[in-house]
Design an enzyme around this catalytic site. Sequence first.
Site, PDB file in Angstrom:
ATOM      1  N   HIS A  18       0.885  -1.251   0.055  1.00  0.00           N
ATOM      2  CA  HIS A  18       0.063   0.140  -0.230  1.00  0.00           C
ATOM      3  C   HIS A  18       0.778   1.344   0.052  1.00  0.00           C
ATOM      4  CE1 HIS A  18       1.032  -0.396   4.261  1.00  0.00           C
ATOM      5  NE2 HIS A  18       0.502   0.883   4.452  1.00  0.00           N
ATOM      6  N   VAL A  22       1.524   1.715  -6.724  1.00  0.00           N
ATOM      7  CA  VAL A  22       0.259   1.224  -7.401  1.00  0.00           C
ATOM      8  C   VAL A  22      -0.547   1.139  -6.133  1.00  0.00           C
ATOM      9  CG1 VAL A  22      -0.818  -0.988  -8.063  1.00  0.00           C
ATOM     10  CG2 VAL A  22       1.268   0.132  -9.370  1.00  0.00           C
ATOM     11  N   TYR A 142      12.512  -9.862 -13.444  1.00  0.00           N
ATOM     12  CA  TYR A 142      11.318  -9.589 -12.900  1.00  0.00           C
ATOM     13  C   TYR A 142      10.069 -10.396 -13.701  1.00  0.00           C
ATOM     14  CZ  TYR A 142       7.923  -6.066 -12.181  1.00  0.00           C
ATOM     15  OH  TYR A 142       6.671  -5.315 -11.684  1.00  0.00           O
ATOM     16  N   LEU A 172       3.882   2.368 -15.928  1.00  0.00           N
ATOM     17  CA  LEU A 172       3.119   3.244 -14.979  1.00  0.00           C
ATOM     18  C   LEU A 172       3.801   4.479 -14.568  1.00  0.00           C
ATOM     19  CD1 LEU A 172       1.462   0.521 -12.642  1.00  0.00           C
ATOM     20  CD2 LEU A 172       0.366   1.678 -14.583  1.00  0.00           C
ATOM     21  N   HIS A 185      12.234   4.431 -12.835  1.00  0.00           N
ATOM     22  CA  HIS A 185      11.858   4.025 -14.528  1.00  0.00           C
ATOM     23  C   HIS A 185      12.031   5.459 -15.255  1.00  0.00           C
ATOM     24  CE1 HIS A 185       9.503   0.614 -12.621  1.00  0.00           C
ATOM     25  NE2 HIS A 185       9.781   0.065 -13.922  1.00  0.00           N
ATOM     26  N   TRP A 208      19.321   8.101 -21.521  1.00  0.00           N
ATOM     27  CA  TRP A 208      19.894   6.719 -21.520  1.00  0.00           C
ATOM     28  C   TRP A 208      19.540   6.144 -22.908  1.00  0.00           C
ATOM     29  CZ3 TRP A 208      18.784   3.721 -16.296  1.00  0.00           C
ATOM     30  CH2 TRP A 208      19.342   4.564 -15.356  1.00  0.00           C
ATOM     31  N   ARG A 215       7.606   3.430 -25.525  1.00  0.00           N
ATOM     32  CA  ARG A 215       6.688   2.836 -24.521  1.00  0.00           C
ATOM     33  C   ARG A 215       5.506   3.546 -24.517  1.00  0.00           C
ATOM     34  NH1 ARG A 215      10.483  -0.003 -24.822  1.00  0.00           N
ATOM     35  NH2 ARG A 215      12.052  -0.376 -23.284  1.00  0.00           N
TER      36      ARG A 215
HETATM   37  O1  GFB Z   1      11.447   2.850 -17.839  1.00  0.00           O
HETATM   38  P1  GFB Z   1      12.517   2.016 -18.082  1.00  0.00           P
HETATM   39  O2  GFB Z   1      13.750   2.053 -17.145  1.00  0.00           O
HETATM   40  O3  GFB Z   1      12.319   0.174 -18.260  1.00  0.00           O
HETATM   41  O4  GFB Z   1      13.169   2.593 -19.462  1.00  0.00           O
HETATM   42  P2  GFB Z   1      11.647  -0.481 -19.562  1.00  0.00           P
HETATM   43  C1  GFB Z   1      12.457   2.831 -20.650  1.00  0.00           C
HETATM   44  C2  GFB Z   1      13.568   3.151 -21.580  1.00  0.00           C
HETATM   45  O5  GFB Z   1      13.839   4.673 -21.282  1.00  0.00           O
HETATM   46  C3  GFB Z   1      14.746   2.415 -22.075  1.00  0.00           C
HETATM   47  C4  GFB Z   1      15.091   4.870 -21.430  1.00  0.00           C
HETATM   48  O6  GFB Z   1      15.079   2.374 -23.584  1.00  0.00           O
HETATM   49  C5  GFB Z   1      15.914   3.156 -21.243  1.00  0.00           C
HETATM   50  O7  GFB Z   1      17.110   3.048 -21.657  1.00  0.00           O
HETATM   51  N1  GFB Z   1      15.872   5.775 -20.606  1.00  0.00           N
HETATM   52  C6  GFB Z   1      16.295   6.919 -21.183  1.00  0.00           C
HETATM   53  C7  GFB Z   1      15.740   5.798 -19.412  1.00  0.00           C
HETATM   54  N2  GFB Z   1      16.672   7.854 -20.154  1.00  0.00           N
HETATM   55  C8  GFB Z   1      16.425   7.046 -18.746  1.00  0.00           C
HETATM   56  C9  GFB Z   1      16.718   7.363 -17.461  1.00  0.00           C
HETATM   57  O8  GFB Z   1      17.016   8.347 -17.176  1.00  0.00           O
HETATM   58  N3  GFB Z   1      16.039   6.452 -16.839  1.00  0.00           N
HETATM   59  C10 GFB Z   1      15.565   5.343 -17.263  1.00  0.00           C
HETATM   60  N4  GFB Z   1      14.990   4.229 -16.303  1.00  0.00           N
HETATM   61  N5  GFB Z   1      15.119   5.027 -18.493  1.00  0.00           N
HETATM   62  C11 GFB Z   1      10.662  -1.873 -17.376  1.00  0.00           C
HETATM   63  C12 GFB Z   1      11.244  -2.965 -16.770  1.00  0.00           C
HETATM   64  O9  GFB Z   1      11.528  -1.829 -18.506  1.00  0.00           O
HETATM   65  O10 GFB Z   1       9.544  -1.764 -17.585  1.00  0.00           O
HETATM   66  C13 GFB Z   1      10.571  -3.285 -15.341  1.00  0.00           C
HETATM   67  O11 GFB Z   1      12.676  -3.039 -16.440  1.00  0.00           O
HETATM   68  C14 GFB Z   1       9.206  -3.151 -15.421  1.00  0.00           C
HETATM   69  O12 GFB Z   1      10.806  -4.571 -15.220  1.00  0.00           O
HETATM   70  C15 GFB Z   1       8.669  -1.955 -16.268  1.00  0.00           C
HETATM   71  O13 GFB Z   1       8.448  -4.176 -16.306  1.00  0.00           O
HETATM   72  C16 GFB Z   1       7.196  -1.528 -16.816  1.00  0.00           C
HETATM   73  O14 GFB Z   1      10.271  -0.171 -19.846  1.00  0.00           O
HETATM   74  O15 GFB Z   1      12.526  -0.731 -20.480  1.00  0.00           O
END
Ligand code: GFB
Length: 317
Positions: A18, A22, A142, A172, A185, A208, A215
Amino acid sequence: MKRDPFPLAGRRVYVAGHRGMVGSALLRRLARESCTILTARREALDLRDQAAVHRWFEAERPEGVFLAAARVGGIYANAAHPAEFLYDNLAIAANVIEASRRCGVEKLLFLGSSCIYPRLAPQPMPESALLSGPLEPTNEWYAIAKIAGLKLCEAYRRQYGCDFISVMPANLYGPNDNFDLTSGHALAALLAKTDAARREGRDEVEIWGSGRPRREFLHVDDLADAAVFLMKSWSADEPINIGAGSDLSILDLARLIAEIIGFKGRFRFDPSKPDGTPQKLLDCSKLSALGWRPRIGLEEGIRETCEWYRTHRPGQS
Ligand code: GFB
């Protein structure tokens, strides 16, 4: 098997997780359902501890369960902590699902993720794409735990007749997201980076990877609304997707965030970071056919999340 609806009014409903993004959205949404909400803080109940979970269920006797507890993180956190992402999520799902069966929980909703589908699944991804090809390596630990969780629900339906269902949300975002630049994320991390660059007068924000992956982003309040809707009225062996209906590239997401925040500088790409899956867009025709629609557009949702972040980021009172 035909199942009865599960009205929430007057029921004892446990929200596992909680304090997460989510779970906290579920609490906001369930406040309108006149049910008794049960929660347990992590310090009081470790969901990886099977005996403790059973004791808690026996004492509290929930009738409905939203299983929103999980170890979560962005692309980097997933790849850096494979054992924790696999073990913690397997243990949480197994313990809560088995305790729910033993204590006669009438309905349970398990939260999965769109990363359960194969890396190169057809887009948009229908529920039938499950286990039809190899997973994306950056989040396979995961994903495997989440696939095990949804299969547990399916197996418990088949063997024990439990009304346990699984929902698969898109990426999300919203209040209580993890805005940490390493473990968060993409949307939350880009929002935090861009807001910091504007505050500190810097003219560059790092993205990155290539910025090309696509997405689909769903506001967590829309997810909570869909989850409550499905908990009350839907039942099936197979999972159901919950999405926003469209996707965009990470570069376009960064541009939208920059516009909302008022950042006028440039983006620099870091190709040493992984791109992950090239595209993740859910086919939500099953959910649309039931009459549910998301309400919060991406721009409106990011504006609201940005306001939330500015009042809640570390250092703010
Ligand atoms: O949201 P994200 O970390 O996860 O990354 P996924 C999505 C995309 O955004 C990737 C890019 O191509 C990352 O390289 N990106 C660009 C960044 N800049 C950034 C940044 O500053 N931070 C992050 N985090 N990403 C996740 C899974 O996959 O999706 C989890 O790892 C989960 O398990 C989630 O299922 C819903 O969408 O790639």
